[in-house]
Structure formats: C-alpha cells, structure tokens
Design an enzyme around this catalytic site. Structure first.
Site, PDB file in Angstrom:
ATOM      1  N   HIS A  43       0.763  -1.068  -7.025  1.00  0.00           N
ATOM      2  CA  HIS A  43       0.373  -0.737  -5.458  1.00  0.00           C
ATOM      3  C   HIS A  43       1.621  -1.143  -4.796  1.00  0.00           C
ATOM      4  O   HIS A  43       1.831  -2.414  -4.798  1.00  0.00           O
ATOM      5  CB  HIS A  43      -0.761  -1.059  -5.214  1.00  0.00           C
ATOM      6  CG  HIS A  43      -1.124  -0.553  -3.754  1.00  0.00           C
ATOM      7  ND1 HIS A  43      -1.650   0.629  -3.444  1.00  0.00           N
ATOM      8  CD2 HIS A  43      -1.032  -1.249  -2.490  1.00  0.00           C
ATOM      9  CE1 HIS A  43      -1.638   0.750  -2.074  1.00  0.00           C
ATOM     10  NE2 HIS A  43      -1.456  -0.404  -1.604  1.00  0.00           N
ATOM     11  N   MET A  47       6.059  -1.088   4.650  1.00  0.00           N
ATOM     12  CA  MET A  47       5.562  -1.367   6.034  1.00  0.00           C
ATOM     13  C   MET A  47       7.004  -1.625   6.800  1.00  0.00           C
ATOM     14  O   MET A  47       7.899  -1.909   6.561  1.00  0.00           O
ATOM     15  CB  MET A  47       5.037  -2.895   6.359  1.00  0.00           C
ATOM     16  CG  MET A  47       3.849  -3.079   5.207  1.00  0.00           C
ATOM     17  SD  MET A  47       2.868  -4.412   5.826  1.00  0.00           S
ATOM     18  CE  MET A  47       1.710  -4.559   4.364  1.00  0.00           C
ATOM     19  N   HIS A  76       2.214   2.970  -0.934  1.00  0.00           N
ATOM     20  CA  HIS A  76       1.341   3.278   0.202  1.00  0.00           C
ATOM     21  C   HIS A  76       2.317   2.827   1.534  1.00  0.00           C
ATOM     22  O   HIS A  76       2.625   1.860   1.681  1.00  0.00           O
ATOM     23  CB  HIS A  76       0.211   2.029   0.219  1.00  0.00           C
ATOM     24  CG  HIS A  76      -0.713   2.061   1.492  1.00  0.00           C
ATOM     25  ND1 HIS A  76      -1.355   0.869   1.643  1.00  0.00           N
ATOM     26  CD2 HIS A  76      -1.012   2.629   2.389  1.00  0.00           C
ATOM     27  CE1 HIS A  76      -1.805   0.800   2.755  1.00  0.00           C
ATOM     28  NE2 HIS A  76      -1.590   2.007   3.363  1.00  0.00           N
TER      29      HIS A  76
HETATM   30  C1  DX5 Z   1      -2.438  -4.541   3.346  1.00  0.00           C
HETATM   31  C2  DX5 Z   1      -2.288  -3.812   2.132  1.00  0.00           C
HETATM   32  C3  DX5 Z   1      -2.627  -4.173   0.923  1.00  0.00           C
HETATM   33  C4  DX5 Z   1      -2.897  -5.704   0.668  1.00  0.00           C
HETATM   34  C5  DX5 Z   1      -4.079  -6.211  -0.096  1.00  0.00           C
HETATM   35  O1  DX5 Z   1      -2.098  -3.753   4.586  1.00  0.00           O
HETATM   36  O2  DX5 Z   1      -1.994  -2.284   2.332  1.00  0.00           O
HETATM   37  O3  DX5 Z   1      -2.393  -3.454  -0.112  1.00  0.00           O
HETATM   38  O4  DX5 Z   1      -1.685  -5.991  -0.298  1.00  0.00           O
HETATM   39  O5  DX5 Z   1      -3.920  -7.397  -0.122  1.00  0.00           O
HETATM   40  P1  DX5 Z   1      -5.231  -8.120  -0.369  1.00  0.00           P
HETATM   41  O6  DX5 Z   1      -5.781  -7.562  -1.708  1.00  0.00           O
HETATM   42  O7  DX5 Z   1      -4.939  -9.629  -0.654  1.00  0.00           O
HETATM   43  O8  DX5 Z   1      -6.177  -7.768   0.753  1.00  0.00           O
HETATM   44 ZN    ZN Z   2      -1.676  -1.063   0.295  1.00  0.00          ZN
END
Ligand code: DX5
Ligand code: ZN
Length: 229
Positions: A43, A47, A76
C-alpha cells in the site's frame, strides 16, 4: 434470512493484508519492500499537503517502487484534483489506484479512465463521508476503501465509529453481487482487524502494525490469522 451463520462464514471472503510503506524507512525503500514478501500487495500512500496536512511521495517514487518489487502496488491517493493526477499512477503499473471521493470532480469518469489504463479502480471515503450516495457507483469500482482514521498520518487509533458504515457497505455489496473489495485503512492491529473483518472488510491496510514490528513478515501472518481465531 438465515439465523446463526457458522462462525467462520464471514471469513469466507478471505483476508488480504496490504502493508503501508508510510511506516517504512523511506531512505531504504527497496530493503523495506524485501521485508514484506508474504504481503498480498504493498500500500503506497501519496499525500500532497493539500487534501491532507502531510506530504509523502509522488509519481517518480511510485515508478521506482514498481521497479523494486514484484508485489502488486495498491496506490492510495490522498491528493486534490484526483481527476487530473490519478491516471498517471495507473500508467505507472499500479495494480489498483484509489482516489478519494471528496477530491474527485467526476468519480465515475475517473473510475472508467483508470480501468481503461488496465488498473483496478478504487474509491476512498473519509470517516465522516457517508457511503450511501455512492452505492450506485459500485459496479464501476473494483475497490471501496473506508478510512478508519482521518487520512494523513500513520499510527492513529482505529475509529470504531466507522464499523456501522463497513457493515452497510458489506450489505450493499452482497446484495448487488458486484465483486468489489472492501478495504479498511488506519489503526489496523491484531485487535481491531477482528472487528473490521466481522463487519465485512476483506482487505486490510496496516502500517505501524507491520513496520513497527521486529519481524514484519511474522506480523503479516499474525494479522492474517487473527480474524480466524
Ligand atoms: C493514513 C494512511 C494509512 C497509514 C496507516 O492516512 O492512509 O495507509 O499508513 O497507518 P497505520 O496502520 O499505522 O494506521
Ligand atoms: Zn492509505
């Protein structure tokens, strides 16, 4: 409808674990990717410091990751103007590209464009965004991502308030019969994964629970078997 389903029935969909490299060491990405060989996909959190208050990586790094691993890339996008930027990630070879409904002007057109580039089309919803307005779009999607934290940062606690939305999405998916993966992202641990799986999710993103562990591959195996216990 039926009464008591067998305890394992809700797990017949399978459990897919997608470690998030947001919690990896960005200076050693190739080595970090080699520590999660038993993952179902990697994943990748993009951002832009506009849609979310954080800045991570973009297209050149995703292209480099594509070359550095054989794992499928689950991209993502937490970026504004997804309509404009998302297709390039499909062209870069991502197996799936997920945009936020809140950041897409024409989600239907964008989903079709992603598929036309050979990628699976994913759409994400922040915790406070209702799923109901999007239920008619499901057949245009391959993946629905329900955020279980406010997007932007790893290491936040799982928001149980999202569980009813996961249940409603699962009911809609089962009712329509369209094969859409139901992904949750944020705060997934050996504890919370059980609640998310019970609610109907079948793809689980985990950042700190995997990369915060001494042995990331063992952590993946533990997450994968946790809902079955
Ligand atoms: C947050 C991201 C997630 C993040 C999750 O905005 O989209 O993918 O990496 O991290 P954990 O598992 O630590 O909540
Ligand atoms: Zn994510």
């Amino acid at each position: 409808m039926s009464h008591a389903m067998p305890h394992h029935a809700e797990h017949s969909r399978g459990i897919h674990i997608h470690p998030s490299i947001l919690s990896a060491d960005f200076a050693r990405l190739a080595e970090e990717l080699a520590r999660i060989r038993n993952a179902d996909a990697v994943h990748v959190d993009v951002m832009d410091n506009h849609f979310v208050p954080n800045l991570t990586l973009g297209l050149p790094v995703v292209q480099a990751i594509r070359r550095a691993t054989d794992l499928p890339l689950d991209v993502h996008l937490m970026i504004q103007d997804a309509d404009r930027w998302a297709p390039a990630y499909a062209e870069a070879g991502a197996e799936s590209v997920t945009f936020h409904a809140e950041a897409a002007g024409a989600p239907l057109r964008l989903a079709r464009e992603l598929r036309s580039h050979g990628a699976k089309a994913g759409m994400a919803l922040k915790p406070a965004t209702a799923v109901e307005p999007y239920l008619d779009l499901l057949e245009e999607l391959d993946l629905l991502l329900l955020m279980t934290v406010e997007p932007g940062f790893g290491g936040q606690p799982f928001l149980d308030v999202v569980l009813p939305k996961i249940r409603r999405a699962r009911e809609a998916l089962d009712g329509s019969g369209v094969p859409v993966a139901l992904q949750v992202d944020g705060g997934v641990t050996r504890d919370t994964i059980m609640r998310a799986a019970e609610a109907g999710a079948d793809v689980f993103v985990a950042g700190s629970a995997v990369y915060g562990a001494e042995d990331p591959e063992a952590a993946i195996d533990e997450l994968r078997s946790a809902p079955l216990r």
